[in-house]
Design a protein around this motif. Structure first.
Motif, PDB file in Angstrom:
ATOM      1  N   ILE A 127       0.838  -1.206   0.000  1.00  0.00           N
ATOM      2  CA  ILE A 127       0.000   0.000   0.000  1.00  0.00           C
ATOM      3  C   ILE A 127       0.868   1.249   0.000  1.00  0.00           C
ATOM      4  CG2 ILE A 127      -1.630   1.351   1.383  1.00  0.00           C
ATOM      5  CD1 ILE A 127      -2.847  -1.332   2.295  1.00  0.00           C
ATOM      6  N   PHE A 128       1.880   1.273   0.853  1.00  0.00           N
ATOM      7  CA  PHE A 128       2.815   2.399   0.869  1.00  0.00           C
ATOM      8  C   PHE A 128       3.436   2.598  -0.512  1.00  0.00           C
ATOM      9  CE2 PHE A 128       2.649   2.391   5.440  1.00  0.00           C
ATOM     10  CZ  PHE A 128       3.097   3.657   5.824  1.00  0.00           C
ATOM     11  N   ASP A 129       3.897   1.497  -1.103  1.00  0.00           N
ATOM     12  CA  ASP A 129       4.552   1.566  -2.405  1.00  0.00           C
ATOM     13  C   ASP A 129       3.598   2.098  -3.468  1.00  0.00           C
ATOM     14  OD1 ASP A 129       7.020   0.631  -4.069  1.00  0.00           O
ATOM     15  OD2 ASP A 129       5.307  -0.241  -5.127  1.00  0.00           O
ATOM     16  N   THR A 130       2.374   1.640  -3.448  1.00  0.00           N
ATOM     17  CA  THR A 130       1.377   2.075  -4.430  1.00  0.00           C
ATOM     18  C   THR A 130       1.061   3.560  -4.288  1.00  0.00           C
ATOM     19  OG1 THR A 130       0.375  -0.137  -4.472  1.00  0.00           O
ATOM     20  CG2 THR A 130      -0.962   1.691  -5.298  1.00  0.00           C
ATOM     21  N   VAL A 131       0.913   4.014  -3.049  1.00  0.00           N
ATOM     22  CA  VAL A 131       0.614   5.432  -2.801  1.00  0.00           C
ATOM     23  C   VAL A 131       1.758   6.316  -3.303  1.00  0.00           C
ATOM     24  CG1 VAL A 131       0.303   7.171  -0.996  1.00  0.00           C
ATOM     25  CG2 VAL A 131      -0.936   5.004  -0.868  1.00  0.00           C
ATOM     26  N   ILE A 132       2.991   5.913  -3.039  1.00  0.00           N
ATOM     27  CA  ILE A 132       4.143   6.710  -3.480  1.00  0.00           C
ATOM     28  C   ILE A 132       4.230   6.733  -5.004  1.00  0.00           C
ATOM     29  CG2 ILE A 132       6.670   6.851  -3.478  1.00  0.00           C
ATOM     30  CD1 ILE A 132       6.559   5.609  -0.640  1.00  0.00           C
ATOM     31  N   ARG A 133       4.028   5.589  -5.635  1.00  0.00           N
ATOM     32  CA  ARG A 133       4.064   5.535  -7.092  1.00  0.00           C
ATOM     33  C   ARG A 133       2.960   6.393  -7.700  1.00  0.00           C
ATOM     34  NH1 ARG A 133       4.414  -0.525  -9.236  1.00  0.00           N
ATOM     35  NH2 ARG A 133       4.505   0.649 -11.178  1.00  0.00           N
ATOM     36  N   ALA A 134       1.771   6.347  -7.099  1.00  0.00           N
ATOM     37  CA  ALA A 134       0.650   7.151  -7.601  1.00  0.00           C
ATOM     38  C   ALA A 134       0.934   8.635  -7.426  1.00  0.00           C
ATOM     39  CB  ALA A 134      -0.639   6.768  -6.875  1.00  0.00           C
ATOM     40  N   GLY A 135       1.530   9.008  -6.295  1.00  0.00           N
ATOM     41  CA  GLY A 135       1.870  10.402  -6.060  1.00  0.00           C
ATOM     42  C   GLY A 135       2.901  10.908  -7.057  1.00  0.00           C
TER      43      GLY A 135
ATOM     44  N   ALA B 260       1.311  11.386 -10.386  1.00  0.00           N
ATOM     45  CA  ALA B 260       0.411  12.544 -10.445  1.00  0.00           C
ATOM     46  C   ALA B 260       1.163  13.860 -10.604  1.00  0.00           C
ATOM     47  CB  ALA B 260      -0.462  12.593  -9.193  1.00  0.00           C
ATOM     48  N   ILE B 261       2.349  13.968 -10.002  1.00  0.00           N
ATOM     49  CA  ILE B 261       3.064  15.252 -10.032  1.00  0.00           C
ATOM     50  C   ILE B 261       4.135  15.316 -11.121  1.00  0.00           C
ATOM     51  CG2 ILE B 261       2.634  15.676  -7.590  1.00  0.00           C
ATOM     52  CD1 ILE B 261       5.432  14.776  -6.960  1.00  0.00           C
ATOM     53  N   THR B 262       4.208  14.281 -11.961  1.00  0.00           N
ATOM     54  CA  THR B 262       5.146  14.326 -13.095  1.00  0.00           C
ATOM     55  C   THR B 262       4.403  14.041 -14.396  1.00  0.00           C
ATOM     56  OG1 THR B 262       5.726  11.999 -12.690  1.00  0.00           O
ATOM     57  CG2 THR B 262       7.170  13.681 -11.717  1.00  0.00           C
ATOM     58  N   PRO B 263       3.498  14.915 -14.811  1.00  0.00           N
ATOM     59  CA  PRO B 263       2.705  14.661 -16.017  1.00  0.00           C
ATOM     60  C   PRO B 263       3.559  14.557 -17.269  1.00  0.00           C
ATOM     61  CG  PRO B 263       2.428  16.927 -15.262  1.00  0.00           C
ATOM     62  CD  PRO B 263       3.149  16.209 -14.176  1.00  0.00           C
ATOM     63  N   TRP B 264       4.722  15.222 -17.280  1.00  0.00           N
ATOM     64  CA  TRP B 264       5.574  15.168 -18.470  1.00  0.00           C
ATOM     65  C   TRP B 264       6.123  13.761 -18.708  1.00  0.00           C
ATOM     66  CZ3 TRP B 264       6.603  17.832 -14.007  1.00  0.00           C
ATOM     67  CH2 TRP B 264       7.612  17.340 -13.179  1.00  0.00           C
ATOM     68  N   GLN B 265       6.220  12.972 -17.642  1.00  0.00           N
ATOM     69  CA  GLN B 265       6.658  11.585 -17.804  1.00  0.00           C
ATOM     70  C   GLN B 265       5.639  10.795 -18.605  1.00  0.00           C
ATOM     71  OE1 GLN B 265       9.385   9.831 -16.543  1.00  0.00           O
ATOM     72  NE2 GLN B 265      10.370  11.567 -15.553  1.00  0.00           N
ATOM     73  N   ARG B 266       4.346  11.042 -18.337  1.00  0.00           N
ATOM     74  CA  ARG B 266       3.303  10.329 -19.064  1.00  0.00           C
ATOM     75  C   ARG B 266       3.274  10.757 -20.519  1.00  0.00           C
ATOM     76  NH1 ARG B 266       0.698  12.054 -14.379  1.00  0.00           N
ATOM     77  NH2 ARG B 266      -0.697  13.480 -15.464  1.00  0.00           N
ATOM     78  N   VAL B 267       3.489  12.053 -20.780  1.00  0.00           N
ATOM     79  CA  VAL B 267       3.500  12.546 -22.161  1.00  0.00           C
ATOM     80  C   VAL B 267       4.652  11.936 -22.931  1.00  0.00           C
ATOM     81  CG1 VAL B 267       3.799  14.591 -23.579  1.00  0.00           C
ATOM     82  CG2 VAL B 267       2.355  14.710 -21.551  1.00  0.00           C
TER      83      VAL B 267
END
Length: 212
Positions: A192-200, A203-210
């Protein structure tokens, strides 16, 4: 399964205590590690001292540190502040180097472009360097989170209630069900900790998704 169903409320309570003991130091450690990592990267003469000094903290056995904390802080033996301080030190041991390396991974060309656009000093750090260092910092934070969940369970040996209780009590009573519950619950909490950190980080690095 009957035993688990009968004790589900206790399991969730212990999980909540475990979450606090592992999560709060993770946040505090990150907050402290950010400026220390920046100083280590900014001033090369301090890099070795800060990295080596923080790394030495991780060599202290967790049980010994939990026992020493009351002597150092002047607190009671079962004061949760002892665990919070000890776990914050372990978090710093992992994250100072991570923050320094993350900031060091920002390309010089990007920094120069930011300066050319008027980003200097603290503004460049907050708007350019730190955001670009997020993937590296998040990776280190994930390691620290899993480590904290694991180390906190040791605190049950000195009387702090959390999921580690099921490991020690199950062993003392030769009751495998409790041991399995403790192990599975710790693994799930780490995930759960790992998932929350990965999701965070996502969320704050949108350029990575682009880019992908």
């Amino acid at each position: 399964m009957t035993w688990v169903a009968d004790h589900i409320g206790d399991i969730f309570w212990y999980a909540g205590q475990h979450t606090l003991l592992a999560g709060i130091p993770l946040i505090i450690g990150l907050i402290i590690a950010l400026p220390l990592g920046w100083v280590a990267r900014r001033y090369s003469k301090l890099y070795g001292f800060l990295i080596a000094g923080s790394g030495l903290l991780y060599t202290i056995p967790s049980l010994a540190l939990f026992i020493l904390m009351p002597l150092i802080l002047g607190t009671r033996i079962l004061d949760t502040l002892n665990v919070y301080v000890a776990m914050t030190l372990y978090t710093l041991a992992l994250l100072v180097r991570t923050v320094a390396d993350g900031l060091g991974a920002v390309p010089d060309s990007t920094r120069q472009a930011a300066v050319a656009m008027g980003f200097t000093g603290m503004r460049r750090l907050l708007k350019v360097d730190l955001p670009l260092a997020v993937p590296v910092i998040a990776a280190g934070l994930r390691v620290a989170a899993v480590s904290n969940v694991s180390i906190v369970s040791v605190a049950s040996l000195v009387g702090f209630p959390q999921l580690g209780y099921y490991l020690t009590d199950g062993y003392q009573r030769s009751f495998p069900t409790e041991i399995i519950v403790g192990i599975v619950a710790c693994v799930l909490l780490a995930l759960i900790f790992d998932t929350v950190i990965r999701a965070g980080a996502w969320a704050i690095t949108p350029w990575q998704r682009v880019a992908r």
